[in-house]
Motif scaffolding. Structure first.
Motif, PDB file in Angstrom:
ATOM      1  N   VAL A  98       1.759  -8.097   0.159  1.00 28.19           N
ATOM      2  CA  VAL A  98       1.554  -8.701   1.638  1.00 28.19           C
ATOM      3  C   VAL A  98       0.403  -9.309   2.080  1.00 28.19           C
ATOM      4  CG1 VAL A  98       1.444  -9.159   4.700  1.00 28.19           C
ATOM      5  CG2 VAL A  98       2.941  -6.687   3.537  1.00 28.19           C
TER       6      VAL A  98
ATOM      7  N   ARG B  49      -2.888  -5.271   0.985  1.00 28.00           N
ATOM      8  CA  ARG B  49      -2.796  -4.593   2.441  1.00 28.00           C
ATOM      9  C   ARG B  49      -0.928  -4.710   2.030  1.00 28.00           C
ATOM     10  NH1 ARG B  49      -3.425  -3.129   7.220  1.00 28.00           N
ATOM     11  NH2 ARG B  49      -5.653  -4.591   7.326  1.00 28.00           N
TER      12      ARG B  49
ATOM     13  N   GLU C 100       3.606  -3.300   1.759  1.00 29.41           N
ATOM     14  CA  GLU C 100       4.363  -2.792   2.824  1.00 29.41           C
ATOM     15  C   GLU C 100       5.759  -1.727   2.799  1.00 29.41           C
ATOM     16  OE1 GLU C 100       5.975  -5.190   6.840  1.00 29.41           O
ATOM     17  OE2 GLU C 100       7.359  -4.476   6.266  1.00 29.41           O
TER      18      GLU C 100
ATOM     19  N   GLY D 187       8.727  -0.296   7.607  1.00 32.10           N
ATOM     20  CA  GLY D 187       7.281  -1.228   8.169  1.00 32.10           C
ATOM     21  C   GLY D 187       6.666  -1.108   7.464  1.00 32.10           C
TER      22      GLY D 187
ATOM     23  N   ARG E  61       2.789   0.247   6.981  1.00 33.58           N
ATOM     24  CA  ARG E  61       1.708  -0.639   6.187  1.00 33.58           C
ATOM     25  C   ARG E  61       0.487   0.058   5.719  1.00 33.58           C
ATOM     26  NH1 ARG E  61       1.579  -7.009   7.344  1.00 33.58           N
ATOM     27  NH2 ARG E  61       3.651  -7.255   7.633  1.00 33.58           N
TER      28      ARG E  61
END
Lengths: 261, 288, 361
Positions: free
Chosen positions: C245, C253, C255, C259, C261
């Protein structure tokens, strides 16, 4: 490394020479069966089917061939039936004298055939059975039974005993277990030893020599003609036997290979 | 399993036929032969008796002792020669040939002659070694000799050649299987410890194939000892073996008691060799 | 590690027919070092050992032993000795004869050398036994004694402990380390057991499909695996597909499917393109019960009691991935509800989320 290779080359050469040595007589036999000359000597004098025609026209020789096939077939049958029973009994049960019994059964394999022949001749004489092809069949069956016993027993000993227990556990009775488990796994050894018995019986001289009457088998016929002198007819029938033997071997190797897969 | 009352019926079903057969047709004939060896010959028949004249004759007549010794000598020569010729072939099959296909083919080539009539193979040596035979005519056509030589056939050498030829496969088979059973990493271990190929052969391979040599040599010696085809076909006047003497006692000489006594001696000798061989094998047996 | 090299493999390739067992491999073994070749069967580790021992010869490349090129030398000329997997003791010789096998018979010190070797492995009383009278552990010691009595520059050990039962194996690990220390020669051991490799080696060579994947000290391999393969093979890891991400300094970061994270780190501080497919490696023992920096809501599918710890199989909410979690029982308060079907919250420190580009696996 080079020294090692030289050493190995010598070994390969020697071993291949020995292998060729094994085939020298067979090649000579086949070669001279087609040679257009009464004497088996060089130089070769031309191709001929003559000696094969002579074989096919030789009724004595053909009768002897028929006798040999007859003897070998029945001797093999008896050896296999009695031998497999003996192997099963030896495998399944412990009983006093087991080793002695086993050694007695295989003794004729290491014993020169002439001793077995003489023993049987004495025996037949005492109980009054005349020398005949039937006597030869019994003699061969007895002498060759050891082959079936030892080969089938060796196979049985490699059989996983849990298989028989599994079969019993699944509710199958012993005789059905024999047909469904034991027999399929010893099949190749039974067939292999049967083929060997057949060949050895077909080829047998010493026992036959003492036990046969007026009817002669092919080896005895050849043996008695050989003493009178060499004829290329023998090369021709010999070549036919060689060809048949090789066919049997190829057949049995194929068969065993299929079973192993 | 141990035999008891519960499994006795099954045991008898399997065992009675082989037992009766081998008792009646194997053991009884041998026993009769042994006892006829003590009978008396009253030409033209023989009468039951228990006396040792036949054995006395065998052991006092130098003719019989000579034949027995000669037979033993020839059998020993054949055994040694067949070992010397068969061992390298077995070694090649077990270690040098890497491809399994080629190895199977070569092993089959060793066995095939066994399946081809023994009589025919012995007979062919007669045609090879004879005065007008293959060898002489071949040498003549090469111009190496002027006239056929008669030194090849009808002597003890011809018998040794023929019998060695016959028994090579009997040596190769057990030696091959004993060589094949030697774990390959033992040979690697030997080389790893600094011993070259020849030293490895002497110190590891040869001792571990001893059982195979012994098995092959035992069969070869015993069967050669009683052979009567080779002497008739390629042996000469000095090539008579014990089997020919035996044959004669039951043919022209018509002396069954003497023949049975001789056959009993052969039987005892072979059994002694088998016993000795299994003893040697047991003491030398190595647990892999 | 600064010690001089005793074995050097330089671009060594070994083919068996069309099968490539070892591909352009470089490896250096220093004097006195204990190195382990680690990998699954068929990875080329045994081939490497056999090439050094001289039982196989390289298709291409060079092998130097003790400063001399020995690529083509026969096994019996090499200053290395091997402890074979199933020991390869000569069955027709006694223990003492086995050990004296590679020594010069005429050397008057042979008897003394054999006794010393037997003492070193603690088998003095068994010198006249035959190999078939020995237990597995005793055979192992005889094989060791036979190899080291020749004072090789390198001792090669081919899965030396694999034929022993678990209890004996642990004892022999300690024993092998002691012998290594006392002799001071290099040991090169082949094993497929990562625990064995970690506890014994100075360096581990991780191999896969005929190639070296990573070489390093055990803690290097554990803390900083070069690939998901190594992360999984050394210590075991949950390998999860993810997408990149953003990057925030050291931290990336990512995912997961569903969803979730997480923040993680990349080896060598490398960068990833936004949206790039990644593989995240999470060690079961790095996952903790309860919320934290990286929180993963999960449902328990399996509970395995293992004595001092509990192993959980869980599925992150909204995902089909499976995670293994190891929980130390010492840290439990007793209030946690660890049963099949229960929901739990897990967390993991960002430094323990190891990120790799997806194609690397």
């Amino acid at each position: 490394m080079n020294k090692l290779l030289l050493w190995q080359k010598g070994l390969v050469g020697f071993a291949v020479a020995v292998l060729l040595f094994l085939y020298l007589p067979i090649v000579v036999l086949v070669m001279f069966s087609f040679n257009d000359s009464k004497v088996t000597s060089f130089p070769l004098s031309g191709f001929t089917w003559h000696w094969y025609q002579r074989v096919l026209a030789n009724s004595q020789m053909l009768t002897a061939l028929g006798n040999s096939l007859y003897v070998a077939l029945f001797a093999t049958l008896i050896s296999v039936v009695v031998g497999v029973l003996a192997a099963l009994a030896l495998h399944r049960y412990d009983f006093p004298g087991k080793r002695l019994f086993q050694n007695t059964l295989i003794l004729p394999l290491s014993l020169p055939g002439i001793v077995t022949g003489i023993a049987m001749l004495n025996f037949y004489k005492q109980i009054g059975i005349p020398q005949s092809l039937g006597a030869v069949i019994i003699g061969h069956a007895t002498a060759l039974m050891g082959i079936v016993v030892s080969q089938v027993l060796a196979r049985l000993e490699r059989l996983n005993p849990r298989l028989l227990e599994a079969s019993a556990d699944l509710g199958v009775r012993p005789i059905a277990t024999f047909w469904m488990v034991t027999l399929p796994s010893i099949r190749s050894s039974v067939i292999g030893s049967a083929l060997l018995c057949f060949t050895l019986s077909f080829d047998e001289i010493p026992v036959t020599y003492f036990l046969t009457g007026r009817d002669v088998t092919l080896p005895i016929y050849i043996y008695s003609t050989l003493r009178r002198g060499i004829t290329p007819e023998i090369n021709a029938i010999g070549t036919m036997i060689v060809a048949a033997s090789i066919l049997i071997i190829i057949f049995s190797v194929r068969l065993l290979r299929d079973r192993n897969q | 399993m141990k035999l008891d009352r519960r499994n006795a019926p099954g045991f008898l079903a399997l065992f009675s036929l082989p037992l009766i057969w081998s008792l009646l047709l194997l053991i009884v004939p041998y026993l009769i032969m042994i006892s006829v060896g003590f009978w008396l010959r009253k030409y033209p028949t023989f009468v039951p008796d228990f006396q040792f004249a036949n054995y006395a004759q065998i052991f006092t007549d130098p003719q019989y002792i000579g034949v027995i010794l000669r037979t033993a000598k020839i059998a020993a020569c054949v055994t040694v020669l067949a070992t010397i010729l068969g061992y390298p072939l077995a070694y090649l099959l077990a270690f040098t040939v890497r491809s399994p296909g080629l190895r199977n083919l070569m092993y089959l080539m060793v066995i095939v002659p066994l399946w081809v009539s023994y009589l025919l193979r012995a007979y062919t040596w007669k045609t090879i070694l004879g005065t007008n035979g293959v060898l002489n005519s071949f040498l003549q056509s090469l111009g190496l000799i002027d006239a056929p030589l008669d030194i090849f056939l009808y002597n003890q050498t011809a018998m040794v050649i023929t019998l060695t030829y016959i028994f090579i496969p009997f040596m190769v088979m057990p030696i091959f299987s004993s060589l094949e059973n030697i774990p390959r990493n033992l040979i690697e271990a030997s080389e790893d410890l600094g011993i070259g190929p020849f030293g490895t052969f002497l110190k590891v391979v040869l001792p571990l194939s001893w059982g195979g040599i012994l098995a092959g040599a035992t069969v070869t010696f015993c069967l050669t000892f009683g052979d009567f085809v080779a002497p008739v076909l390629v042996g000469g006047p000095d090539g008579t073996m014990i089997a020919n003497v035996l044959q004669n006692q039951f043919g022209a000489a018509l002396n069954w008691p003497l023949g049975s006594a001789l056959a009993t001696l052969v039987l005892l000798l072979v059994m002694a060799i088998l016993w000795l061989s299994s003893r040697l094998d047991r003491t030398a047996r190595i647990t892999l | 590690m600064a010690a001089r090299p005793i074995v050097t493999l330089d671009g060594v390739t070994k083919n068996y027919g069309t099968f490539r067992a070892l591909e352009r491999t470089d490896l250096t073994l220093a004097e006195g070092e204990f190195v382990t070749l680690l990998g699954p069967s068929g990875c080329g580790k045994t081939t490497t050992l056999r090439l050094i021992g001289g039982f196989e010869h390289a298709t291409s490349g060079r092998i130097q032993i003790d400063g001399r090129d020995m690529t083509e030398s026969a096994a019996y000329l090499r200053p290395v000795n091997t402890v074979f997997q199933d020991y390869a003791l000569f069955p027709h010789m006694t223990v003492a004869e086995n050990i004296a096998y590679g020594l010069n018979r005429r050397d008057p010190t042979v008897a003394g050398q054999v006794s010393d070797a037997l003492d070193l492995v603690g088998l003095g009383a068994l010198r006249d036994r035959n190999p078939h009278q020995l237990s597995g552990g005793q055979k192992q010691r005889v094989a060791m004694a036979r190899a080291i009595v020749r004072r090789p520059r390198v001792l090669l050990l081919d899965e030396p402990l694999s034929a022993l039962d678990v209890k004996l194996r642990e004892g022999m690990q300690i024993e092998l380390k002691r012998i290594h220390r006392e002799l001071g020669i290099a040991f090169l051991m082949v094993t497929h057991d990562q625990g064995e490799a970690m506890s014994m080696s100075d360096r581990i060579v991780v191999m896969q499909s005929g190639k070296i994947r990573q070489i390093g000290r055990p803690e290097e391999l554990y803390d900083a695996p070069a690939s998901p393969y190594v992360a999984d093979f050394i210590g075991g890891s949950n390998l999860i597909d993810a997408t990149h991400v953003t990057r925030d300094g050291e931290l990336h970061r990512i995912e997961l499917a569903g969803g979730i994270r997480l923040q993680g780190i990349a080896r060598d501080g490398r960068g990833f393109a936004t949206g790039a497919p990644l593989v995240a490696a999470l060690r079961p023992e790095a996952l903790r019960l309860g919320p934290g920096e990286n929180t993963i809501p999960c449902r328990i599918t399996e509970v395995n009691f293992q004595g001092d710890r509990i192993r959980l199989e869980v599925i992150p909410t909204g995902s089909s991935a499976r995670l293994s979690v190891q929980v130390q029982r010492v840290g439990l308060t007793g209030g946690e509800k660890l049963t099949h079907g229960a929901d739990v919250t897990l967390s993991i420190a960002p430094k323990d989320v190891m990120l790799f580009p997806a194609e690397a696996s």
